[in-house]
Write a protein that holds these residues in place. Structure first.
Motif, PDB file in Angstrom:
ATOM      1  N   HIS A  38      28.888 -21.498   2.859  1.00  0.00           N
ATOM      2  CA  HIS A  38      27.424 -21.566   2.879  1.00  0.00           C
ATOM      3  C   HIS A  38      26.915 -21.969   1.500  1.00  0.00           C
ATOM      4  CE1 HIS A  38      23.248 -20.434   3.602  1.00  0.00           C
ATOM      5  NE2 HIS A  38      23.544 -20.390   4.878  1.00  0.00           N
ATOM      6  N   ASP A  92      23.926 -18.330   0.808  1.00  0.00           N
ATOM      7  CA  ASP A  92      23.796 -16.995   1.383  1.00  0.00           C
ATOM      8  C   ASP A  92      25.144 -16.302   1.511  1.00  0.00           C
ATOM      9  OD1 ASP A  92      22.410 -14.863   2.286  1.00  0.00           O
ATOM     10  OD2 ASP A  92      22.056 -15.622   4.307  1.00  0.00           O
ATOM     11  N   HIS A  93      25.774 -16.047   0.368  1.00  0.00           N
ATOM     12  CA  HIS A  93      27.045 -15.313   0.348  1.00  0.00           C
ATOM     13  C   HIS A  93      27.223 -14.728  -1.041  1.00  0.00           C
ATOM     14  CE1 HIS A  93      31.333 -14.355   0.599  1.00  0.00           C
ATOM     15  NE2 HIS A  93      31.184 -14.413   1.897  1.00  0.00           N
ATOM     16  N   GLY A 147      17.288 -21.981  -1.555  1.00  0.00           N
ATOM     17  CA  GLY A 147      17.811 -20.851  -0.797  1.00  0.00           C
ATOM     18  C   GLY A 147      17.947 -19.605  -1.637  1.00  0.00           C
ATOM     19  N   GLY A 183      17.932 -17.138   1.720  1.00  0.00           N
ATOM     20  CA  GLY A 183      19.089 -16.406   2.212  1.00  0.00           C
ATOM     21  C   GLY A 183      18.877 -14.903   2.143  1.00  0.00           C
ATOM     22  N   ASP A 184      19.552 -14.188   3.023  1.00  0.00           N
ATOM     23  CA  ASP A 184      19.419 -12.726   3.053  1.00  0.00           C
ATOM     24  C   ASP A 184      19.927 -12.090   1.758  1.00  0.00           C
ATOM     25  OD1 ASP A 184      18.338 -12.818   5.583  1.00  0.00           O
ATOM     26  OD2 ASP A 184      20.273 -12.579   6.592  1.00  0.00           O
TER      27      ASP A 184
END
Length: 730
Positions: free
Chosen positions: A558, A561-562, A592, A651-652
């Motif tokens: 990704h 988001d990591h 992001g 991203g989370d």
């Protein structure tokens, strides 16, 4: 001679008594009490479920509806650019409309066809009475009348039973109405905040068990999703097949029969048999025994197609339950919980099977990996390093392709360099040379304070993206590395993945939109990646990349988001602290959020006095809107020259970092970007993308507005009176 006294009773005697019990008996006893304890716990759980069935059943239905509607919510978010709440409401409202439409259609069909069915049933009953009189039983009219009168009297004498049954039915209708509201309410919030709710549940467990339970739950969700979606498709095929057969044969109430078959098919094996028998019975009553036999053949044909083609092909190993296990689970659940128990027996057993196998070391879905981690009470549980430290960003000398180590790392490396000789030491230092920080007098004069540029555009791959991609791939297991990696990007991330894969000797497949810039496509291929041009946008390329990952087992890298990707981007901050120890403000372009999250994490631990500012374009203010909403939300992606940071939803993982650390977010206009881009090119002689000039644009916009906050170090600096030095990441 004196007699030897007998040894007094004590531990030795009891030990001898215990040793006299055969080992098999001791083992059986140990197993027995444990089995009884487990059985007792299951009985208690079952009793609680039965008592609270008005709540438990709607919640279970909500879980199944959630996995069914999740693709619809993602479509609304990614394609239609709905907010999370609007996407969830749209999916749920669509489901309600479909169900109400089917109920209305079935009700209308029953209302219009009931009269004909009544007439046909009366004619059939008259034929049956004639058969009783003229058939082999040879009953006369008086006998038949007596039997009918007896049945009528029996029904009349049980009036109280019928009344109590009607009252019970009214109570059941009330429970169904309440359960429907609970199911709809839970479905909306499972769709909207499902990950948060799951994180709260997992957070109740001991810390050491949380991640393992989370990974087992992810796999159980895959099994539940596979069962639910497959069962809906199978039920639809059953309903269409039997409904069309009834319609062609002229059997009345074909549509209600089809809906009944659709609902009944959710109880595997038993439901299909019962609803098929109902269809045959209606054909027998309304038509003739010949039509009933043909209807029976249609039902058997459809069920054979379901059992031997659809079920094995569609469910595969996601559910993987033997027919004997299915039949026994349905029978036991229906005995305990009636129709409701039969409905949920198979999905429950399938999920328990998947979760139990994972907890005992057999992973049915290794392609899911273990890189997904929950945010529990504001904390992302990251992978720990081998030394056991909770720090999850790496030292640059260990994991970054061309980054500098800390002063402590260099001090530790000097003895090795001395032993290896001066040439090896110089080569090692060259490999760790950071990318430059450039001073700009023109930008400093324009902004009214010292301004430095961290020139990430001079990276070998043209951007900072190689940092995160390299760290992500370097931390893969040997099995994951053997499967290769896959990514989706329009340019910068594609080149970073390709270069990192080449440095690590991994196979890389990169999906890019068909209109991606030709120089970036060529550069990605030159680094050794296989480029596949798919779709008109990055979203469509990402869908293709996910499909490739699921099909081949390749690891999806990704872009932001990591935790490992964020850690890799954080190596930039480690370099910056060495190059500019007195930096006070860092402005970072944010799309992001991987880069700004990595920089903010490192600086919060090593230099908390440094201020971090995330800069976004006004056209796509995803972080600003998300921070105001308190969760990641999707915003419309409007055309902007800064397409490198035009990401519709943060991203989370980055969002959690920015929210927890209180990172400030600023927005810049297209005019600000144009001014900054021109100034950087003319006066600093740097060719950068518009997204890379976002930090400079924020500085210049603040200067033109007369803001003095950039030069006020009192709240950020530990040394009063020092000048504020700002660094923009380009």
């Amino acid at each position: 001679m004196s007699a030897t006294p007998a040894p007094p009773p004590g531990p030795a005697a009891s030990t001898d008594a215990a040793s006299s019990v055969p080992p098999s008996v001791r083992s059986a006893a140990a197993w027995s009490w444990r089995f009884l304890a487990i059985a007792g716990a299951l009985v208690v759980v079952g009793y609680v479920v039965i008592v609270l069935k008005v709540i438990v059943v709607p919640v279970a239905i909500a879980l199944m509806l959630t996995v069914l509607l999740t693709p619809v919510v993602r479509f609304c978010e990614n394609k239609l650019h709905f907010s999370r709440a609007l996407a969830c409401a749209t999916a749920l409202l669509g489901l309600v409309i479909v169900v109400l439409g089917l109920v209305a259609a079935a009700g209308g069909s029953i209302a219009s066809g009931f009269g004909d069915l009544k007439d046909q049933a009366q004619a059939g009953f008259d034929q049956f009475m004639d058969w009783l009189r003229t058939g082999p039983l040879n009953l006369d009219a008086d006998d038949i009348t007596k039997y009918v009168n007896t049945a009528t009297k029996s029904l009349s004498s049980n009036t109280s039973t019928w009344v109590s049954g009607a009252l019970g039915a009214a109570v059941t209708v009330g429970h169904v109405a309440a359960g429907t509201l609970i199911a709809l309410f839970c479905t909306f919030f499972f769709l909207h905040d499902g990950r948060t709710i799951w994180g709260w549940v997992v957070g109740l467990l001991p810390y050491g068990a949380r991640d393992r339970v989370h990974q087992a739950g992810r796999r159980g969700l895959v099994s539940l999703s596979a069962y639910t979606r497959t069962q809906i498709l199978v039920a639809f095929v059953d309903a269409v097949g039997i409904g069309l057969g009834a319609l062609i044969l002229g059997v009345p109430l074909a549509l209600p029969l089809g809906i009944l078959v659709f609902v009944g098919s959710f109880v595997p094996i038993v439901g299909a048999v019962v609803t098929g028998a109902v269809a045959v019975l209606v054909a027998l009553v309304a038509k003739s025994w010949v039509i009933a036999l043909i209807m029976l053949g249609v039902v058997l044909l459809v069920q054979q197609i379901e059992g031997h083609v659809l079920q094995p092909f569609l469910m595969g190993h996601a559910v993987s339950l033997h027919p004997v296990a299915v039949l026994l689970s349905v029978a036991a659940a229906s005995f305990v919980g009636g129709i409701v128990g039969a409905l949920f027996a198979v999905p429950l057993v399938a999920v328990l099977n998947t979760v139990t196998l994972y907890l005992h070391g057999h992973d049915k879905f290794p392609e899911l990996g273990t890189d997904d981690h929950l945010t529990i009470r504001g904390e992302v549980r990251p992978p720990t390093n081998p030394a056991g430290s909770r720090r999850w960003w790496p030292t640059p000398s260990a994991t970054s392709p061309r980054t500098a180590g800390s002063a402590r790392d260099r001090a530790r490396s000097r003895p090795c360099q001395a032993r290896r000789g001066p040439r090896r030491g110089r080569a090692a230092r060259r490999r760790r040379t950071p990318h430059p920080v450039l001073a700009s007098r023109a930008l400093s004069d324009a902004a009214g304070l010292p301004v430095l540029l961290k020139a990430e555009n001079l990276q070998r791959a043209g951007s900072f993206k190689v940092r995160g991609a390299y760290v992500r791939m370097a931390r893969l297991s040997e099995d994951e590395k053997a499967r290769g990696v896959v990514a989706a990007s329009a340019g910068n991330h594609a080149q970073g993945v390709a270069l990192a894969a080449r440095l690590l000797g991994l196979r890389a497949v990169v999906y890019m939109p068909v209109d991606a810039a030709l120089p970036k496509v060529a550069a990605t291929r030159d680094y050794g990646a296989e480029v596949r041009l798919v779709g008109a946008s990055v979203d469509e390329a990402l869908v293709a990349a996910r499909a490739e990952s699921e099909r081949t087992g390749a690891v999806l890298i990704h872009p932001f988001d990591h935790t490992d990707v964020v850690a890799g981007q954080g190596t930039l901050a480690l370099e910056l602290l060495e190059q500019v120890p007195d930096v006070r403000t860092v402005l970072v372009p944010a799309g992001g959020g991987g880069l700004v999250a990595g920089i903010a994490t490192v600086l919060a631990e090593l230099a908390p006095q440094v201020r971090v500012v995330a800069v976004q374009t006004q056209r796509v203010p995803a972080f600003a809107e998300s921070l105001r909403a308190g969760r990641p939300v999707a915003v419309p992606v409007r055309p902007t020259m800064a397409d490198g940071i035009a990401v519709g939803r943060p991203g989370d993982v980055p969002f959690e970092v920015l929210q927890r650390l209180g990172v400030e977010v600023r927005e810049v206009s297209e005019e600000d970007l144009s001014h900054a881009l021109l100034l950087v090119a003319e006066r600093s002689k740097l060719v950068v993308e518009p997204a890379g000039a976002a930090g400079v644009a924020a500085l210049l916009a603040a200067g033109s507005a007369g803001e003095s906050r950039w030069r006020d170090p009192s709240s950020r600096s530990s040394r009063a009176g020092t000048s504020t030095r700002s660094c923009c990441c380009a």
